[in-house]
Motif scaffolding. Structure first.
Motif, PDB file in Angstrom:
ATOM      1  N   ARG A 113     -20.590  -5.702  13.691  1.00 16.99           N
ATOM      2  CA  ARG A 113     -20.408  -6.341  12.374  1.00 16.99           C
ATOM      3  C   ARG A 113     -21.257  -5.684  11.294  1.00 16.99           C
ATOM      4  NH1 ARG A 113     -16.568  -7.380  15.809  1.00 16.99           N
ATOM      5  NH2 ARG A 113     -15.627  -9.436  15.652  1.00 16.99           N
ATOM      6  N   PRO A 114     -22.520  -5.315  11.545  1.00 15.63           N
ATOM      7  CA  PRO A 114     -23.257  -4.581  10.496  1.00 15.63           C
ATOM      8  C   PRO A 114     -22.597  -3.250  10.142  1.00 15.63           C
ATOM      9  CG  PRO A 114     -24.758  -5.445  12.152  1.00 15.63           C
ATOM     10  CD  PRO A 114     -23.363  -5.671  12.688  1.00 15.63           C
ATOM     11  N   PHE A 115     -22.013  -2.553  11.140  1.00 15.17           N
ATOM     12  CA  PHE A 115     -21.347  -1.281  10.848  1.00 15.17           C
ATOM     13  C   PHE A 115     -20.084  -1.492  10.016  1.00 15.17           C
ATOM     14  CE2 PHE A 115     -18.505   2.293  11.695  1.00 15.17           C
ATOM     15  CZ  PHE A 115     -19.319   3.356  11.356  1.00 15.17           C
ATOM     16  N   LEU A 116     -19.346  -2.572  10.299  1.00 14.06           N
ATOM     17  CA  LEU A 116     -18.149  -2.877   9.497  1.00 14.06           C
ATOM     18  C   LEU A 116     -18.514  -3.030   8.028  1.00 14.06           C
ATOM     19  CD1 LEU A 116     -16.394  -5.783  11.459  1.00 14.06           C
ATOM     20  CD2 LEU A 116     -15.612  -3.420  11.282  1.00 14.06           C
ATOM     21  N   LYS A 117     -19.629  -3.719   7.829  1.00  4.55           N
ATOM     22  CA  LYS A 117     -20.082  -3.979   6.458  1.00  4.55           C
ATOM     23  C   LYS A 117     -20.464  -2.668   5.770  1.00  4.55           C
ATOM     24  CE  LYS A 117     -23.022  -7.145   3.942  1.00  4.55           C
ATOM     25  NZ  LYS A 117     -24.116  -8.099   3.950  1.00  4.55           N
ATOM     26  N   GLU A 118     -21.194  -1.838   6.512  1.00  5.32           N
ATOM     27  CA  GLU A 118     -21.608  -0.544   5.976  1.00  5.32           C
ATOM     28  C   GLU A 118     -20.386   0.343   5.693  1.00  5.32           C
ATOM     29  OE1 GLU A 118     -24.390   0.344   4.944  1.00  5.32           O
ATOM     30  OE2 GLU A 118     -24.284   2.548   4.826  1.00  5.32           O
ATOM     31  N   LYS A 119     -19.421   0.318   6.605  1.00  8.59           N
ATOM     32  CA  LYS A 119     -18.231   1.155   6.425  1.00  8.59           C
ATOM     33  C   LYS A 119     -17.425   0.699   5.203  1.00  8.59           C
ATOM     34  CE  LYS A 119     -14.737   3.487   9.168  1.00  8.59           C
ATOM     35  NZ  LYS A 119     -14.222   3.681  10.530  1.00  8.59           N
ATOM     36  N   GLY A 120     -17.312  -0.602   5.009  1.00  8.97           N
ATOM     37  CA  GLY A 120     -16.607  -1.122   3.835  1.00  8.97           C
ATOM     38  C   GLY A 120     -17.300  -0.683   2.551  1.00  8.97           C
ATOM     39  N   LYS A 121     -18.639  -0.702   2.567  1.00  6.17           N
ATOM     40  CA  LYS A 121     -19.420  -0.315   1.394  1.00  6.17           C
ATOM     41  C   LYS A 121     -19.266   1.180   1.103  1.00  6.17           C
ATOM     42  CE  LYS A 121     -24.352  -0.119   0.104  1.00  6.17           C
ATOM     43  NZ  LYS A 121     -24.789   1.213   0.558  1.00  6.17           N
ATOM     44  N   VAL A 122     -19.425   1.996   2.137  1.00  9.53           N
ATOM     45  CA  VAL A 122     -19.299   3.452   1.974  1.00  9.53           C
ATOM     46  C   VAL A 122     -17.880   3.811   1.518  1.00  9.53           C
ATOM     47  CG1 VAL A 122     -19.241   5.631   3.283  1.00  9.53           C
ATOM     48  CG2 VAL A 122     -21.161   4.034   3.577  1.00  9.53           C
ATOM     49  N   ALA A 123     -16.885   3.156   2.117  1.00  8.71           N
ATOM     50  CA  ALA A 123     -15.484   3.423   1.750  1.00  8.71           C
ATOM     51  C   ALA A 123     -15.254   3.106   0.268  1.00  8.71           C
ATOM     52  CB  ALA A 123     -14.545   2.604   2.628  1.00  8.71           C
ATOM     53  N   ALA A 124     -15.849   2.028  -0.210  1.00  7.76           N
ATOM     54  CA  ALA A 124     -15.699   1.651  -1.624  1.00  7.76           C
ATOM     55  C   ALA A 124     -16.385   2.672  -2.527  1.00  7.76           C
ATOM     56  CB  ALA A 124     -16.287   0.260  -1.857  1.00  7.76           C
ATOM     57  N   GLU A 125     -17.604   3.059  -2.166  1.00  7.14           N
ATOM     58  CA  GLU A 125     -18.335   4.019  -3.008  1.00  7.14           C
ATOM     59  C   GLU A 125     -17.597   5.348  -3.094  1.00  7.14           C
ATOM     60  OE1 GLU A 125     -22.758   2.139  -2.039  1.00  7.14           O
ATOM     61  OE2 GLU A 125     -22.152   4.021  -1.077  1.00  7.14           O
ATOM     62  N   GLU A 126     -17.078   5.812  -1.968  1.00  4.80           N
ATOM     63  CA  GLU A 126     -16.420   7.113  -1.951  1.00  4.80           C
ATOM     64  C   GLU A 126     -15.088   7.114  -2.700  1.00  4.80           C
ATOM     65  OE1 GLU A 126     -17.955   9.851  -1.147  1.00  4.80           O
ATOM     66  OE2 GLU A 126     -19.714   8.654  -0.605  1.00  4.80           O
ATOM     67  N   ILE A 127     -14.328   6.014  -2.601  1.00  5.57           N
ATOM     68  CA  ILE A 127     -13.057   6.007  -3.338  1.00  5.57           C
ATOM     69  C   ILE A 127     -13.329   5.877  -4.849  1.00  5.57           C
ATOM     70  CG2 ILE A 127     -12.445   3.522  -3.279  1.00  5.57           C
ATOM     71  CD1 ILE A 127     -10.006   6.439  -2.761  1.00  5.57           C
ATOM     72  N   MET A 128     -14.378   5.134  -5.210  1.00  3.63           N
ATOM     73  CA  MET A 128     -14.700   5.030  -6.649  1.00  3.63           C
ATOM     74  C   MET A 128     -15.067   6.405  -7.214  1.00  3.63           C
ATOM     75  SD  MET A 128     -16.643   1.363  -7.241  1.00  3.63           S
ATOM     76  CE  MET A 128     -17.923   1.469  -6.026  1.00  3.63           C
ATOM     77  N   LYS A 129     -15.884   7.148  -6.460  1.00  7.54           N
ATOM     78  CA  LYS A 129     -16.287   8.495  -6.918  1.00  7.54           C
ATOM     79  C   LYS A 129     -15.054   9.389  -7.085  1.00  7.54           C
ATOM     80  CE  LYS A 129     -20.651   8.568  -4.401  1.00  7.54           C
ATOM     81  NZ  LYS A 129     -21.228   9.140  -3.182  1.00  7.54           N
ATOM     82  N   LEU A 130     -14.197   9.425  -6.073  1.00  4.57           N
ATOM     83  CA  LEU A 130     -13.031  10.312  -6.114  1.00  4.57           C
ATOM     84  C   LEU A 130     -12.068   9.935  -7.242  1.00  4.57           C
ATOM     85  CD1 LEU A 130     -12.306  10.752  -2.298  1.00  4.57           C
ATOM     86  CD2 LEU A 130     -12.904  12.583  -3.897  1.00  4.57           C
ATOM     87  N   LEU A 131     -11.850   8.651  -7.428  1.00  5.10           N
ATOM     88  CA  LEU A 131     -10.917   8.238  -8.484  1.00  5.10           C
ATOM     89  C   LEU A 131     -11.476   8.553  -9.859  1.00  5.10           C
ATOM     90  CD1 LEU A 131      -9.584   4.859  -7.011  1.00  5.10           C
ATOM     91  CD2 LEU A 131      -8.256   6.946  -7.396  1.00  5.10           C
ATOM     92  N   MET A 132     -12.794   8.507 -10.002  1.00  9.74           N
ATOM     93  CA  MET A 132     -13.375   8.813 -11.309  1.00  9.74           C
ATOM     94  C   MET A 132     -13.409  10.301 -11.607  1.00  9.74           C
ATOM     95  SD  MET A 132     -16.178   5.831 -11.389  1.00  9.74           S
ATOM     96  CE  MET A 132     -17.276   6.680 -12.476  1.00  9.74           C
ATOM     97  N   GLU A 133     -13.332  11.106 -10.541  1.00 14.94           N
ATOM     98  CA  GLU A 133     -13.272  12.572 -10.751  1.00 14.94           C
ATOM     99  C   GLU A 133     -11.888  13.004 -11.223  1.00 14.94           C
ATOM    100  OE1 GLU A 133     -14.304  14.328  -7.007  1.00 14.94           O
ATOM    101  OE2 GLU A 133     -16.390  13.647  -7.135  1.00 14.94           O
ATOM    102  N   GLN A 134     -10.885  12.154 -11.017  1.00 19.06           N
ATOM    103  CA  GLN A 134      -9.504  12.559 -11.336  1.00 19.06           C
ATOM    104  C   GLN A 134      -9.279  12.634 -12.844  1.00 19.06           C
ATOM    105  OE1 GLN A 134      -6.806   9.931  -9.225  1.00 19.06           O
ATOM    106  NE2 GLN A 134      -6.685  11.361  -7.536  1.00 19.06           N
TER     107      GLN A 134
END
Ligand code: ZN
Length: 423
Positions: free
Chosen positions: A402-423
């Motif tokens: 469960r802690p890893f799920l939380k971390e993965k959700g957070k990392v996934a959000a940060e990375e998609i925000m970065k990529l979408l803002m680079e577009q």
């Protein structure tokens, strides 16, 4: 055709021939192509709701709560009980959801054997004394019966399980996964909607007339790029929900990245696609007896129609730039649409997966890309074909920590925000 690839090596997916190289691949490889199935209503079995009393009313079992699934109990003598759990209908993917309460007028240890219809013991039991906070049952109290073979899939699960439960006069909850019913999910939606830039509203009713809630993150009226996020088409898939919850909390958070992202992007979230299934303890289907994630072509079910109609309306003013549908299965895996279909536009999904994997090297996660988009049938293909969204089915393992799920959700959000803002 299903394509698969290991992200550790490459982000381009190729057809994988049966070579020594493919045999060495580890981790869950994913399921094959989904067959086309009809999605018109089929009959389902609603469980009888009540309390089972035994031994001159000394010991009790109950399914009288949201999310419960308990279809039968028998007393075998010597404080041993047998429990039956059956699916809402068949055929069905084997994900036997169970959830029941047990208590006794005098504290005692009882043993309970779980039996499922044509299935094996997929979920490791969770225990709770308040129906909110769950922990895995202590391993000394779990006995696998006829252990399975292999690492993944239903054959790897034991045929049955015997649990030892220390019961008291207060109810103990035993459930296949943590309970996230329509009431509990709505509490989360309402608490997040306290933020000034988040609101939630109904987008329609489910088959059994539960309200389907949509959460809208909208910090800037001028923002015309949008993301569509859904989860829990399949009721027991709680780990996908937990990663989605962390994903959305990160996008709604106070980081500079999130604040900047929200200036250009709105986010639409349907956190509980199948509220009837979640509250009735369904293994997979909605109240129409249908796997909702096969209904994005014909739209025979109200839950999929509600989201379709919402998207058609919003597409008039928004440019949808990303979509994700969170699920759970035997282990973490990504199901994107292959770039042979999506071209340049779809590469963001593969870049995103690579970025997540670089930040979370402790868990190697396979990718199973599909180049079939007709018929759309599943949500991510519908999102891409009809709304041009690069989209993915994001799967988390049933037993991923469960802690890893939380971390993965957070990392996934940060990375998609970065990529979408680079577009
Ligand atoms: Zn699923």
């Amino acid at each position: 055709m299903v394509l698969s690839c290991s992200l550790a090596l490459t982000t381009s997916c190729r057809k994988s021939p049966e070579t020594a190289e493919t045999k060495e691949k580890s981790g869950y490889q994913g399921q094959g192509k989904s067959p086309v199935v009809p999605t018109v209503d089929k009959p389902i079995q609603k469980q009888w709701k009540g309390i089972w009393a035994f031994n001159d009313r000394m010991t009790f079992f109950s399914n009288k709560f949201e999310g419960a699934r308990l279809n039968g109990v028998a007393y075998d003598g010597n404080d041993h009980y047998t429990i039956w759990v059956t699916a809402e209908n068949t055929p069905i993917n084997v994900s036997p959801w169970y959830a029941f309460q047990v208590w006794s007028e005098e504290p005692r240890d009882i043993t309970v054997q779980l039996n499922y219809q044509d299935s094996r013991s997929r979920y490791y039991p969770k225990i709770s004394t308040d129906g909110r906070n769950f922990t895995p049952l202590d391993s000394t109290k779990f006995k696998a019966i006829n252990s399975g073979v292999g690492e993944f899939g239903i054959k790897a699960a034991p045929e049955s399980a015997e649990l030892t439960i220390s019961v008291t006069e207060d109810p103990t909850w035993i459930t296949a996964q943590e309970l996230y019913t329509s009431t509990i999910v709505k509490e989360w939606v309402d608490s997040l909607s306290q933020k000034p830039f988040i609101e939630n509203y109904p987008i329609g009713l489910s088959k059994e007339k539960r309200t389907m809630h949509l959460m809208e993150i909208n910090a800037n009226e001028e923002a015309n790029k949008a993301m569509m996020i859904i989860s829990r088409q399949h009721p027991p898939e709680v780990t996908g929900f937990l990663a989605m919850k962390s994903f959305i909390e990160t996008i709604s958070g106070n980081s500079e990245l999130a604040k900047e992202f929200r200036q250009e992007h709105s986010v639409f979230v349907v956190p509980l696609m199948n509220p009837d299934g979640a509250d009735n303890g369904h293994w997979r289907h909605n109240m129409g007896g249908i796997d909702l994630n096969r209904d994005w072509q014909n739209f025979h079910q109200p839950e999929t129609r509600n989201v379709r109609d919402f998207l058609v309306e919003k597409d008039k003013t928004y440019d949808f730039v990303f979509g994700a549908d969170f699920h759970s299965t035997w282990d973490d895996i990504y199901y994107p649409i292959d770039t042979t279909v999506t071209g340049e536009k779809g590469k963001i999904v593969f870049d995103w997966i690579e970025n997540i994997s670089e930040r979370l090297p402790q868990k190697k996660t396979n990718i199973s890309a599909s180049d079939q988009i007709d018929p759309t049938m599943v949500s991510s293909k519908y999102f891409y074909v009809h709304h041009g969204m690069p989209a993915i089915v994001f799967e988390l393992g049933d037993n991923t920590s469960r802690p890893f799920l939380k971390e993965k959700g957070k990392v996934a959000a940060e990375e998609i925000m970065k990529l979408l803002m680079e577009q």
